[in-house]
Design a protein around this motif. Structure first.
Motif, PDB file in Angstrom:
ATOM      1  N   THR A   1      35.502  47.129  51.484  1.00  0.00           N
ATOM      2  CA  THR A   1      36.762  47.666  51.997  1.00  0.00           C
ATOM      3  C   THR A   1      37.437  48.439  50.862  1.00  0.00           C
ATOM      4  N   PRO A   2      38.356  49.366  51.209  1.00  0.00           N
ATOM      5  CA  PRO A   2      38.952  50.224  50.172  1.00  0.00           C
ATOM      6  C   PRO A   2      39.610  49.423  49.055  1.00  0.00           C
ATOM      7  N   PHE A   3      39.303  49.810  47.855  1.00  0.00           N
ATOM      8  CA  PHE A   3      39.855  49.118  46.694  1.00  0.00           C
ATOM      9  C   PHE A   3      41.306  49.551  46.470  1.00  0.00           C
ATOM     10  N   ARG A   4      42.195  48.576  46.436  1.00  0.00           N
ATOM     11  CA  ARG A   4      43.611  48.902  46.245  1.00  0.00           C
ATOM     12  C   ARG A   4      44.220  48.203  45.030  1.00  0.00           C
ATOM     13  N   SER A   5      43.821  46.955  44.826  1.00  0.00           N
ATOM     14  CA  SER A   5      44.552  46.154  43.848  1.00  0.00           C
ATOM     15  C   SER A   5      43.650  45.152  43.134  1.00  0.00           C
ATOM     16  N   CYS A   6      44.093  44.798  41.943  1.00  0.00           N
ATOM     17  CA  CYS A   6      43.572  43.601  41.310  1.00  0.00           C
ATOM     18  C   CYS A   6      44.553  42.477  41.604  1.00  0.00           C
ATOM     19  N   TYR A   7      44.085  41.254  41.493  1.00  0.00           N
ATOM     20  CA  TYR A   7      44.939  40.114  41.795  1.00  0.00           C
ATOM     21  C   TYR A   7      44.857  39.085  40.676  1.00  0.00           C
ATOM     22  N   ALA A   8      45.997  38.536  40.331  1.00  0.00           N
ATOM     23  CA  ALA A   8      46.022  37.427  39.390  1.00  0.00           C
ATOM     24  C   ALA A   8      46.272  36.152  40.189  1.00  0.00           C
ATOM     25  N   VAL A   9      45.461  35.160  39.938  1.00  0.00           N
ATOM     26  CA  VAL A   9      45.643  33.892  40.645  1.00  0.00           C
ATOM     27  C   VAL A   9      46.840  33.155  40.042  1.00  0.00           C
ATOM     28  N   ARG A  10      47.759  32.726  40.904  1.00  0.00           N
ATOM     29  CA  ARG A  10      48.929  31.972  40.436  1.00  0.00           C
ATOM     30  C   ARG A  10      48.708  30.479  40.601  1.00  0.00           C
ATOM     31  N   SER A  11      48.188  30.129  41.768  1.00  0.00           N
ATOM     32  CA  SER A  11      47.859  28.723  42.006  1.00  0.00           C
ATOM     33  C   SER A  11      46.701  28.677  42.974  1.00  0.00           C
ATOM     34  N   GLY A  12      45.987  27.576  42.992  1.00  0.00           N
ATOM     35  CA  GLY A  12      44.838  27.482  43.871  1.00  0.00           C
ATOM     36  C   GLY A  12      43.565  27.920  43.164  1.00  0.00           C
TER      37      GLY A  12
END
Lengths: 253, 253
Positions: B60-71
DNA sequence: CGTGAGTTTGAGTAGCCTCAACCTGAGTGG
DNA sequence: CCACTCAGGTTGAGGCTACTCAAACTCACG
Protein backbone atom coordinates in the motif's frame (compact mmCIF):
# COMPACT_ATOMS: atom_id res chain seq x y z
CA UNK A 1 32.22 27.79 -12.58
CA UNK A 2 29.61 25.33 -11.63
CA UNK A 3 28.42 25.12 -15.18
CA UNK A 4 31.74 24.57 -16.80
CA UNK A 5 31.69 21.14 -18.25
CA UNK A 6 34.96 19.63 -17.32
CA UNK A 7 36.45 17.35 -19.85
CA UNK A 8 38.54 15.45 -17.41
CA UNK A 9 41.73 16.83 -18.85
CA UNK A 10 42.52 19.47 -16.32
CA UNK A 11 41.36 17.56 -13.27
CA UNK A 12 41.53 13.90 -14.11
CA UNK A 13 40.37 12.71 -10.71
CA UNK A 14 37.15 14.65 -10.83
CA UNK A 15 34.52 15.46 -13.36
CA UNK A 16 34.05 11.99 -14.60
CA UNK A 17 30.86 11.05 -12.81
CA UNK A 18 29.11 12.60 -15.77
CA UNK A 19 30.95 10.39 -18.15
CA UNK A 20 30.78 7.33 -15.97
CA UNK A 21 28.58 4.70 -17.51
CA UNK A 22 27.42 3.72 -14.06
CA UNK A 23 26.22 7.11 -12.89
CA UNK A 24 22.63 6.19 -13.50
CA UNK A 25 23.11 3.34 -11.07
CA UNK A 26 25.07 4.82 -8.23
CA UNK A 27 23.96 8.44 -8.47
CA UNK A 28 20.51 9.87 -8.09
CA UNK A 29 18.88 10.60 -11.39
CA UNK A 30 17.32 13.56 -9.65
CA UNK A 31 20.66 15.22 -9.20
CA UNK A 32 21.29 17.96 -11.72
CA UNK A 33 24.50 18.64 -13.63
CA UNK A 34 25.21 21.51 -11.29
CA UNK A 35 24.98 19.20 -8.37
CA UNK A 36 27.10 16.59 -10.04
CA UNK A 37 29.94 19.06 -10.07
CA UNK A 38 29.69 19.52 -6.34
CA UNK A 39 29.55 15.81 -5.81
CA UNK A 40 32.63 15.31 -7.88
CA UNK A 41 34.47 17.74 -5.67
CA UNK A 42 34.28 15.36 -2.76
CA UNK A 43 34.40 12.01 -4.45
CA UNK A 44 37.74 10.35 -4.74
CA UNK A 45 37.85 8.20 -7.78
CA UNK A 46 39.93 5.44 -9.07
CA UNK A 47 41.29 3.69 -6.02
CA UNK A 48 42.38 0.22 -6.97
CA UNK A 49 42.33 -2.92 -4.85
CA UNK A 50 43.79 -6.28 -5.70
CA UNK A 51 42.03 -9.54 -5.10
CA UNK A 52 41.88 -10.22 -1.39
CA UNK A 53 42.51 -6.61 -0.34
CA UNK A 54 40.18 -5.07 2.16
CA UNK A 55 38.41 -1.89 1.10
CA UNK A 56 37.68 -1.47 4.78
CA UNK A 57 37.64 -3.69 7.83
CA UNK A 58 35.00 -4.24 10.48
CA UNK A 59 35.45 -2.17 13.65
CA UNK A 60 37.91 0.28 12.11
CA UNK A 61 36.82 3.94 12.10
CA UNK A 62 34.07 4.63 9.63
CA UNK A 63 35.11 7.25 7.11
CA UNK A 64 33.55 6.64 3.76
CA UNK A 65 31.07 4.82 1.62
CA UNK A 66 32.37 3.34 -1.61
CA UNK A 67 30.83 2.88 -5.02
CA UNK A 68 32.17 -0.04 -6.99
CA UNK A 69 33.42 1.05 -10.42
CA UNK A 70 34.75 -2.23 -11.68
CA UNK A 71 35.43 -5.61 -10.19
CA UNK A 72 33.46 -7.03 -7.28
CA UNK A 73 33.40 -6.83 -3.51
CA UNK A 74 31.99 -9.03 -0.79
CA UNK A 75 30.95 -7.73 2.61
CA UNK A 76 30.81 -9.86 5.71
CA UNK A 77 30.36 -9.62 9.44
CA UNK A 78 32.37 -11.61 11.94
CA UNK A 79 31.23 -12.47 15.45
CA UNK A 80 33.28 -12.68 18.64
CA UNK A 81 33.51 -16.44 18.37
CA UNK A 82 34.84 -16.14 14.88
CA UNK A 83 32.15 -17.28 12.55
CA UNK A 84 31.54 -15.21 9.50
CA UNK A 85 28.44 -14.30 7.52
CA UNK A 86 28.79 -12.91 4.03
CA UNK A 87 26.16 -10.18 3.88
CA UNK A 88 26.40 -9.18 0.27
CA UNK A 89 28.15 -9.14 -3.07
CA UNK A 90 28.62 -5.77 -4.72
CA UNK A 91 29.04 -5.25 -8.44
CA UNK A 92 29.88 -2.07 -10.39
CA UNK A 93 27.40 0.70 -9.72
CA UNK A 94 26.55 -0.55 -6.24
CA UNK A 95 27.31 1.20 -2.96
CA UNK A 96 29.11 -0.31 0.04
CA UNK A 97 29.15 0.88 3.61
CA UNK A 98 25.57 2.01 4.05
CA UNK A 99 25.19 -0.26 7.03
CA UNK A 100 27.79 1.81 8.82
CA UNK A 101 26.36 5.24 8.05
CA UNK A 102 26.38 7.28 11.16
CA UNK A 103 28.26 4.73 13.16
CA UNK A 104 31.71 5.40 14.49
CA UNK A 105 33.15 2.22 12.99
CA UNK A 106 32.46 -0.09 10.09
CA UNK A 107 29.82 -2.70 10.79
CA UNK A 108 31.28 -5.14 8.29
CA UNK A 109 34.39 -5.83 6.29
CA UNK A 110 34.57 -5.32 2.54
CA UNK A 111 36.97 -7.45 0.57
CA UNK A 112 37.80 -7.22 -3.12
CA UNK A 113 36.97 -10.48 -4.88
CA UNK A 114 39.02 -9.55 -7.90
CA UNK A 115 40.93 -6.51 -9.12
CA UNK A 116 38.50 -3.76 -8.19
CA UNK A 117 38.30 -0.01 -8.50
CA UNK A 118 36.04 2.11 -6.33
CA UNK A 119 34.96 5.71 -5.82
CA UNK A 120 35.17 6.95 -2.26
CA UNK A 121 32.55 9.19 -0.66
CA UNK A 122 33.92 10.60 2.58
CA UNK A 123 31.00 10.99 4.99
CA UNK A 124 32.21 14.22 6.52
CA UNK A 125 31.55 15.92 3.24
CA UNK A 126 28.43 13.94 2.68
CA UNK A 127 26.75 15.52 5.65
CA UNK A 128 27.11 18.99 4.14
CA UNK A 129 26.28 17.79 0.70
CA UNK A 130 23.03 16.09 1.55
CA UNK A 131 22.10 19.29 3.28
CA UNK A 132 22.71 21.32 0.15
CA UNK A 133 21.25 18.79 -2.24
CA UNK A 134 17.89 17.53 -1.04
CA UNK A 135 17.85 15.06 -3.88
CA UNK A 136 20.95 13.39 -2.56
CA UNK A 137 19.51 12.90 0.88
CA UNK A 138 16.49 11.35 -0.70
CA UNK A 139 18.71 9.10 -2.74
CA UNK A 140 20.57 7.92 0.32
CA UNK A 141 17.36 7.15 2.13
CA UNK A 142 16.35 5.19 -0.91
CA UNK A 143 19.59 3.24 -1.10
CA UNK A 144 19.53 2.45 2.58
CA UNK A 145 15.95 1.28 2.60
CA UNK A 146 16.80 -0.82 -0.43
CA UNK A 147 19.63 -2.33 1.55
CA UNK A 148 17.25 -3.19 4.39
CA UNK A 149 14.89 -4.82 1.95
CA UNK A 150 17.69 -6.83 0.40
CA UNK A 151 18.71 -8.05 3.77
CA UNK A 152 15.14 -9.03 4.60
CA UNK A 153 14.96 -10.97 1.37
CA UNK A 154 18.16 -12.73 2.35
CA UNK A 155 16.63 -13.60 5.71
CA UNK A 156 13.62 -15.02 3.95
CA UNK A 157 15.82 -17.16 1.75
CA UNK A 158 17.84 -18.41 4.67
CA UNK A 159 14.82 -19.34 6.70
CA UNK A 160 12.42 -20.67 4.08
CA UNK A 161 14.18 -21.79 0.94
CA UNK A 162 15.82 -25.06 0.02
CA UNK A 163 19.40 -25.22 -1.22
CA UNK A 164 18.27 -25.37 -4.85
CA UNK A 165 15.93 -22.43 -4.47
CA UNK A 166 18.64 -20.32 -2.88
CA UNK A 167 21.16 -21.01 -5.59
CA UNK A 168 18.68 -20.45 -8.39
CA UNK A 169 17.80 -17.11 -6.76
CA UNK A 170 21.41 -16.06 -6.53
CA UNK A 171 22.12 -16.94 -10.14
CA UNK A 172 19.09 -14.97 -11.27
CA UNK A 173 20.01 -12.03 -9.09
CA UNK A 174 23.45 -11.90 -10.63
CA UNK A 175 21.97 -12.34 -14.07
CA UNK A 176 19.69 -9.35 -13.55
CA UNK A 177 22.48 -7.18 -12.27
CA UNK A 178 24.68 -8.03 -15.23
CA UNK A 179 21.81 -7.27 -17.56
CA UNK A 180 21.38 -3.84 -15.97
CA UNK A 181 24.90 -3.07 -17.08
CA UNK A 182 24.17 -4.24 -20.62
CA UNK A 183 26.14 -7.42 -20.16
CA UNK A 184 24.95 -10.85 -21.01
CA UNK A 185 22.34 -12.08 -18.54
CA UNK A 186 23.01 -15.67 -19.45
CA UNK A 187 26.76 -15.96 -19.65
CA UNK A 188 29.13 -14.55 -17.08
CA UNK A 189 31.90 -15.28 -14.64
CA UNK A 190 31.05 -15.63 -10.99
CA UNK A 191 33.22 -13.16 -9.12
CA UNK A 192 33.11 -15.22 -5.93
CA UNK A 193 34.29 -18.65 -4.86
CA UNK A 194 31.94 -21.52 -4.02
CA UNK A 195 32.89 -20.93 -0.43
CA UNK A 196 31.55 -17.39 -0.50
CA UNK A 197 28.35 -18.50 -2.16
CA UNK A 198 27.90 -21.19 0.47
CA UNK A 199 28.49 -18.81 3.33
CA UNK A 200 26.20 -16.16 1.87
CA UNK A 201 23.37 -18.63 1.32
CA UNK A 202 23.82 -20.44 4.60
CA UNK A 203 24.90 -23.73 3.02
CA UNK A 204 27.90 -26.03 3.11
CA UNK A 205 30.33 -25.73 0.21
CA UNK A 206 29.63 -29.33 -0.69
CA UNK A 207 25.94 -28.61 -1.00
CA UNK A 208 26.59 -25.70 -3.34
CA UNK A 209 28.80 -27.87 -5.46
CA UNK A 210 26.23 -30.65 -5.58
CA UNK A 211 23.44 -28.30 -6.61
CA UNK A 212 25.58 -26.85 -9.37
CA UNK A 213 26.21 -30.27 -10.83
CA UNK A 214 22.55 -31.23 -10.39
CA UNK A 215 21.49 -28.10 -12.28
CA UNK A 216 24.01 -28.95 -14.93
CA UNK A 217 22.74 -32.50 -15.29
CA UNK A 218 19.22 -31.16 -15.65
CA UNK A 219 20.37 -28.90 -18.45
CA UNK A 220 19.55 -25.70 -16.58
CA UNK A 221 23.06 -24.32 -16.55
CA UNK A 222 26.50 -25.02 -17.87
CA UNK A 223 29.22 -24.46 -15.31
CA UNK A 224 32.94 -24.84 -15.38
CA UNK A 225 34.57 -23.37 -12.33
CA UNK A 226 33.48 -19.77 -12.17
CA UNK A 227 32.24 -19.64 -15.73
CA UNK A 228 28.52 -20.15 -15.86
CA UNK A 229 25.93 -20.09 -18.58
CA UNK A 230 22.24 -20.01 -17.72
CA UNK A 231 20.54 -22.25 -20.24
CA UNK A 232 16.97 -22.17 -18.98
CA UNK A 233 16.04 -18.95 -17.21
CA UNK A 234 12.38 -19.91 -16.93
CA UNK A 235 13.15 -23.15 -15.17
CA UNK A 236 15.51 -21.35 -12.77
CA UNK A 237 12.81 -18.78 -12.14
CA UNK A 238 10.36 -21.53 -11.29
CA UNK A 239 12.79 -23.18 -8.95
CA UNK A 240 13.71 -19.93 -7.24
CA UNK A 241 10.16 -19.22 -6.18
CA UNK A 242 8.93 -22.72 -5.79
CA UNK A 243 5.68 -23.16 -3.92
CA UNK A 244 5.70 -25.46 -0.91
CA UNK A 245 2.13 -26.59 -1.46
CA UNK A 246 1.98 -29.27 -4.12
CA UNK A 247 -0.03 -28.45 -7.21
CA UNK A 248 -3.28 -26.51 -7.00
CA UNK A 249 -2.05 -22.91 -6.69
CA UNK A 250 -5.18 -21.54 -5.07
CA UNK A 251 -5.18 -20.17 -1.58
CA UNK A 252 -8.13 -22.22 -0.38
CA UNK A 253 -6.29 -25.52 -0.43
CA UNK B 1 6.09 30.35 19.56
CA UNK B 2 8.86 27.90 19.15
CA UNK B 3 9.99 28.38 22.70
CA UNK B 4 6.64 28.17 24.38
CA UNK B 5 6.64 25.08 26.44
CA UNK B 6 3.35 23.47 25.82
CA UNK B 7 1.90 21.64 28.71
CA UNK B 8 -0.22 19.38 26.64
CA UNK B 9 -3.42 21.04 27.80
CA UNK B 10 -4.18 23.26 24.88
CA UNK B 11 -3.04 20.86 22.17
CA UNK B 12 -3.24 17.40 23.59
CA UNK B 13 -2.09 15.67 20.45
CA UNK B 14 1.17 17.54 20.30
CA UNK B 15 3.76 18.72 22.74
CA UNK B 16 4.21 15.50 24.54
CA UNK B 17 7.40 14.22 22.96
CA UNK B 18 9.20 16.18 25.65
CA UNK B 19 7.32 14.41 28.34
CA UNK B 20 7.40 11.05 26.63
CA UNK B 21 9.51 8.63 28.58
CA UNK B 22 10.62 7.09 25.33
CA UNK B 23 11.93 10.22 23.65
CA UNK B 24 15.50 9.29 24.39
CA UNK B 25 14.94 6.12 22.45
CA UNK B 26 13.00 7.20 19.40
CA UNK B 27 14.25 10.77 19.10
CA UNK B 28 17.75 12.01 18.52
CA UNK B 29 19.44 13.16 21.66
CA UNK B 30 21.08 15.78 19.53
CA UNK B 31 17.80 17.48 18.81
CA UNK B 32 17.24 20.58 20.87
CA UNK B 33 14.04 21.64 22.62
CA UNK B 34 13.37 24.13 19.87
CA UNK B 35 13.57 21.39 17.34
CA UNK B 36 11.39 19.13 19.40
CA UNK B 37 8.61 21.67 19.04
CA UNK B 38 8.89 21.55 15.29
CA UNK B 39 8.90 17.80 15.33
CA UNK B 40 5.82 17.72 17.43
CA UNK B 41 4.04 19.86 14.89
CA UNK B 42 4.17 17.07 12.35
CA UNK B 43 3.93 14.02 14.53
CA UNK B 44 0.52 12.58 15.06
CA UNK B 45 0.35 10.92 18.39
CA UNK B 46 -1.85 8.49 20.12
CA UNK B 47 -3.24 6.32 17.37
CA UNK B 48 -4.47 3.07 18.85
CA UNK B 49 -4.52 -0.35 17.23
CA UNK B 50 -6.10 -3.49 18.58
CA UNK B 51 -4.44 -6.85 18.52
CA UNK B 52 -4.32 -8.10 14.95
CA UNK B 53 -4.85 -4.69 13.35
CA UNK B 54 -2.46 -3.63 10.63
CA UNK B 55 -0.58 -0.39 11.22
CA UNK B 56 0.15 -0.60 7.51
CA UNK B 57 0.12 -3.27 4.84
CA UNK B 58 2.74 -4.30 2.35
CA UNK B 59 2.36 -2.74 -1.13
CA UNK B 60 0.00 0.00 0.00
CA UNK B 61 1.21 3.59 -0.57
CA UNK B 62 3.98 4.56 1.77
CA UNK B 63 3.03 7.58 3.86
CA UNK B 64 4.59 7.44 7.28
CA UNK B 65 6.99 5.88 9.67
CA UNK B 66 5.65 4.98 13.09
CA UNK B 67 7.17 4.99 16.53
CA UNK B 68 5.73 2.47 18.93
CA UNK B 69 4.53 4.13 22.15
CA UNK B 70 3.07 1.13 23.90
CA UNK B 71 2.28 -2.42 22.97
CA UNK B 72 4.19 -4.33 20.31
CA UNK B 73 4.26 -4.72 16.55
CA UNK B 74 5.59 -7.37 14.22
CA UNK B 75 6.67 -6.66 10.67
CA UNK B 76 6.72 -9.25 7.93
CA UNK B 77 7.17 -9.61 4.22
CA UNK B 78 5.08 -11.91 2.06
CA UNK B 79 6.19 -13.37 -1.26
CA UNK B 80 4.11 -13.99 -4.38
CA UNK B 81 3.73 -17.63 -3.53
CA UNK B 82 2.41 -16.76 -0.14
CA UNK B 83 5.08 -17.59 2.36
CA UNK B 84 5.78 -15.09 5.04
CA UNK B 85 8.90 -14.00 6.87
CA UNK B 86 8.63 -12.06 10.10
CA UNK B 87 11.36 -9.44 9.81
CA UNK B 88 11.16 -7.88 13.24
CA UNK B 89 9.43 -7.26 16.51
CA UNK B 90 9.08 -3.66 17.62
CA UNK B 91 8.68 -2.55 21.21
CA UNK B 92 7.96 0.91 22.63
CA UNK B 93 10.53 3.47 21.52
CA UNK B 94 11.34 1.66 18.29
CA UNK B 95 10.63 2.90 14.78
CA UNK B 96 8.76 0.99 12.06
CA UNK B 97 8.78 1.62 8.34
CA UNK B 98 12.39 2.54 7.75
CA UNK B 99 12.70 -0.20 5.16
CA UNK B 100 10.16 1.67 3.05
CA UNK B 101 11.74 5.12 3.27
CA UNK B 102 11.76 6.68 -0.11
CA UNK B 103 9.78 3.90 -1.69
CA UNK B 104 6.35 4.46 -3.13
CA UNK B 105 4.81 1.62 -1.16
CA UNK B 106 5.42 -0.23 2.08
CA UNK B 107 7.96 -3.02 1.79
CA UNK B 108 6.42 -4.98 4.65
CA UNK B 109 3.28 -5.23 6.71
CA UNK B 110 3.13 -4.13 10.33
CA UNK B 111 0.66 -5.84 12.61
CA UNK B 112 -0.15 -5.02 16.22
CA UNK B 113 0.57 -7.99 18.46
CA UNK B 114 -1.46 -6.52 21.29
CA UNK B 115 -3.27 -3.27 22.01
CA UNK B 116 -0.73 -0.79 20.67
CA UNK B 117 -0.38 2.94 20.40
CA UNK B 118 1.93 4.62 17.93
CA UNK B 119 3.15 8.05 16.85
CA UNK B 120 2.98 8.74 13.16
CA UNK B 121 5.70 10.60 11.24
CA UNK B 122 4.36 11.54 7.81
CA UNK B 123 7.28 11.46 5.40
CA UNK B 124 6.18 14.43 3.37
CA UNK B 125 6.93 16.62 6.37
CA UNK B 126 9.98 14.65 7.25
CA UNK B 127 11.73 15.72 4.08
CA UNK B 128 11.46 19.38 5.04
CA UNK B 129 12.26 18.68 8.64
CA UNK B 130 15.45 16.77 8.05
CA UNK B 131 16.48 19.65 5.86
CA UNK B 132 15.92 22.13 8.66
CA UNK B 133 17.30 19.94 11.40
CA UNK B 134 20.62 18.40 10.44
CA UNK B 135 20.56 16.36 13.61
CA UNK B 136 17.41 14.65 12.54
CA UNK B 137 18.85 13.57 9.22
CA UNK B 138 21.80 12.17 11.03
CA UNK B 139 19.50 10.34 13.38
CA UNK B 140 17.60 8.77 10.53
CA UNK B 141 20.79 7.62 8.88
CA UNK B 142 21.73 6.12 12.19
CA UNK B 143 18.42 4.34 12.67
CA UNK B 144 18.44 2.99 9.16
CA UNK B 145 21.97 1.71 9.33
CA UNK B 146 21.07 0.14 12.65
CA UNK B 147 18.18 -1.57 10.92
CA UNK B 148 20.51 -2.94 8.26
CA UNK B 149 22.84 -4.26 10.93
CA UNK B 150 19.97 -5.89 12.78
CA UNK B 151 18.89 -7.59 9.63
CA UNK B 152 22.41 -8.82 8.97
CA UNK B 153 22.53 -10.22 12.47
CA UNK B 154 19.27 -12.00 11.77
CA UNK B 155 20.74 -13.44 8.60
CA UNK B 156 23.71 -14.67 10.56
CA UNK B 157 21.44 -16.36 13.08
CA UNK B 158 19.36 -17.97 10.37
CA UNK B 159 22.32 -19.32 8.52
CA UNK B 160 24.70 -20.31 11.32
CA UNK B 161 22.90 -20.85 14.62
CA UNK B 162 21.13 -23.87 16.03
CA UNK B 163 17.57 -23.69 17.28
CA UNK B 164 18.71 -23.31 20.88
CA UNK B 165 21.15 -20.56 20.04
CA UNK B 166 18.51 -18.63 18.13
CA UNK B 167 15.97 -18.79 20.90
CA UNK B 168 18.48 -17.88 23.58
CA UNK B 169 19.48 -14.89 21.46
CA UNK B 170 15.91 -13.76 21.04
CA UNK B 171 15.17 -14.02 24.75
CA UNK B 172 18.28 -12.01 25.55
CA UNK B 173 17.46 -9.41 22.93
CA UNK B 174 14.02 -8.93 24.43
CA UNK B 175 15.51 -8.88 27.89
CA UNK B 176 17.88 -6.10 26.91
CA UNK B 177 15.17 -4.06 25.29
CA UNK B 178 12.95 -4.36 28.35
CA UNK B 179 15.85 -3.33 30.53
CA UNK B 180 16.40 -0.23 28.41
CA UNK B 181 12.92 0.85 29.38
CA UNK B 182 13.62 0.21 33.07
CA UNK B 183 11.52 -2.91 33.11
CA UNK B 184 12.59 -6.22 34.50
CA UNK B 185 15.15 -7.91 32.26
CA UNK B 186 14.36 -11.29 33.73
CA UNK B 187 10.60 -11.40 33.96
CA UNK B 188 8.28 -10.33 31.18
CA UNK B 189 5.49 -11.34 28.88
CA UNK B 190 6.31 -12.31 25.35
CA UNK B 191 4.24 -10.07 23.11
CA UNK B 192 4.26 -12.61 20.29
CA UNK B 193 2.97 -16.12 19.74
CA UNK B 194 5.21 -19.17 19.40
CA UNK B 195 4.28 -19.13 15.76
CA UNK B 196 5.73 -15.66 15.27
CA UNK B 197 8.89 -16.63 17.10
CA UNK B 198 9.22 -19.70 14.92
CA UNK B 199 8.72 -17.78 11.72
CA UNK B 200 11.11 -15.02 12.76
CA UNK B 201 13.83 -17.48 13.71
CA UNK B 202 13.32 -19.76 10.74
CA UNK B 203 12.12 -22.71 12.82
CA UNK B 204 9.02 -24.86 13.08
CA UNK B 205 6.61 -24.05 15.89
CA UNK B 206 7.18 -27.46 17.37
CA UNK B 207 10.89 -26.84 17.56
CA UNK B 208 10.37 -23.57 19.41
CA UNK B 209 8.08 -25.30 21.85
CA UNK B 210 10.55 -28.10 22.40
CA UNK B 211 13.43 -25.74 23.06
CA UNK B 212 11.36 -23.77 25.55
CA UNK B 213 10.61 -26.90 27.53
CA UNK B 214 14.21 -28.05 27.25
CA UNK B 215 15.41 -24.71 28.63
CA UNK B 216 12.85 -25.05 31.36
CA UNK B 217 13.99 -28.53 32.29
CA UNK B 218 17.55 -27.28 32.45
CA UNK B 219 16.48 -24.57 34.85
CA UNK B 220 17.42 -21.74 32.49
CA UNK B 221 13.97 -20.26 32.24
CA UNK B 222 10.50 -20.61 33.65
CA UNK B 223 7.81 -20.37 31.01
CA UNK B 224 4.08 -20.60 31.15
CA UNK B 225 2.51 -19.58 27.90
CA UNK B 226 3.73 -16.09 27.16
CA UNK B 227 5.00 -15.44 30.65
CA UNK B 228 8.70 -16.05 30.87
CA UNK B 229 11.27 -15.65 33.55
CA UNK B 230 14.95 -15.85 32.72
CA UNK B 231 16.57 -17.73 35.58
CA UNK B 232 20.14 -17.96 34.30
CA UNK B 233 21.19 -15.10 32.07
CA UNK B 234 24.79 -16.23 31.96
CA UNK B 235 23.92 -19.66 30.72
CA UNK B 236 21.63 -18.18 28.08
CA UNK B 237 24.41 -15.84 27.04
CA UNK B 238 26.76 -18.78 26.66
CA UNK B 239 24.26 -20.68 24.60
CA UNK B 240 23.45 -17.71 22.38
CA UNK B 241 27.03 -17.34 21.24
CA UNK B 242 28.14 -20.88 21.43
CA UNK B 243 31.34 -21.72 19.65
CA UNK B 244 31.30 -24.45 17.04
CA UNK B 245 34.82 -25.55 17.73
CA UNK B 246 34.96 -27.75 20.79
CA UNK B 247 37.09 -26.51 23.69
CA UNK B 248 40.47 -24.81 23.10
CA UNK B 249 39.33 -21.27 22.27
CA UNK B 250 42.49 -20.26 20.45
CA UNK B 251 42.53 -19.37 16.82
CA UNK B 252 45.36 -21.66 15.89
CA UNK B 253 43.39 -24.85 16.39
C1' DC C 1 -19.77 -26.80 27.81
C1' DG C 2 -18.50 -26.92 23.14
C1' DT C 3 -15.30 -24.51 20.03
C1' DG C 4 -11.09 -23.20 18.10
C1' DA C 5 -6.67 -21.06 18.27
C1' DG C 6 -2.44 -21.71 20.34
C1' DT C 7 0.75 -24.90 22.47
C1' DT C 8 2.90 -29.20 23.69
C1' DT C 9 4.50 -33.91 22.96
C1' DG C 10 5.72 -38.03 20.25
C1' DA C 11 7.32 -40.79 16.16
C1' DG C 12 9.26 -41.03 11.87
C1' DT C 13 11.70 -38.77 8.11
C1' DA C 14 14.44 -35.90 5.00
C1' DG C 15 17.52 -32.42 3.74
C1' DC C 16 21.64 -30.81 4.60
C1' DC C 17 25.92 -31.14 7.25
C1' DT C 18 30.18 -33.49 8.44
C1' DC C 19 33.98 -36.14 7.47
C1' DA C 20 36.96 -37.99 4.22
C1' DA C 21 38.90 -38.77 -0.13
C1' DC C 22 39.87 -37.43 -4.60
C1' DC C 23 40.22 -34.28 -8.48
C1' DT C 24 41.63 -30.01 -10.96
C1' DG C 25 44.41 -26.27 -12.33
C1' DA C 26 47.49 -22.52 -11.39
C1' DG C 27 51.71 -21.29 -9.53
C1' DT C 28 56.51 -22.75 -7.98
C1' DG C 29 60.96 -24.40 -8.13
C1' DG C 30 64.38 -27.73 -9.36
C1' DC D 1 59.78 -29.56 -18.66
C1' DC D 2 57.99 -32.04 -15.09
C1' DA D 3 57.12 -33.05 -10.32
C1' DC D 4 55.37 -30.72 -6.34
C1' DT D 5 52.20 -27.99 -3.74
C1' DC D 6 48.20 -25.93 -2.35
C1' DA D 7 43.80 -23.76 -2.69
C1' DG D 8 39.51 -24.52 -4.54
C1' DG D 9 36.18 -27.70 -6.15
C1' DT D 10 33.77 -32.26 -6.62
C1' DT D 11 31.98 -36.69 -5.08
C1' DG D 12 30.53 -40.27 -1.75
C1' DA D 13 28.89 -42.26 2.78
C1' DG D 14 26.80 -41.70 7.01
C1' DG D 15 24.67 -39.08 10.69
C1' DC D 16 22.06 -35.45 13.00
C1' DT D 17 19.16 -31.53 13.41
C1' DA D 18 15.05 -29.81 12.70
C1' DC D 19 10.88 -30.75 9.80
C1' DT D 20 6.44 -33.10 9.01
C1' DC D 21 2.55 -35.40 10.42
C1' DA D 22 -0.50 -36.62 14.00
C1' DA D 23 -2.67 -36.34 18.31
C1' DA D 24 -3.54 -34.58 22.81
C1' DC D 25 -3.75 -30.72 25.84
C1' DT D 26 -4.81 -25.81 27.58
C1' DC D 27 -7.40 -21.96 27.97
C1' DA D 28 -10.06 -17.97 26.64
C1' DC D 29 -14.51 -17.09 24.86
C1' DG D 30 -19.20 -17.22 23.37
Amino acid sequence: MAQTIKTGKNSPLKASCQQCSLSNLCLPLAVSDDDLDRLEDVIQQGQIYSRGDYVFEQSTPFRSCYAVRSGAVKTSIVTENGDEQVTGFFLPGELIGLDSMSSSSYACSAKALERTSVCELPVEHLDDLTHKLPGLQHHFFHLMSQEIQNSHQLALMLSKRTAEERIASLLLSLSGRFARRKLSPTQFNLPMARNDIANFLGLAVETVSRVFTRFQNQGLIRARGREVELLDLDALQNISQEDDQPACGRKGC
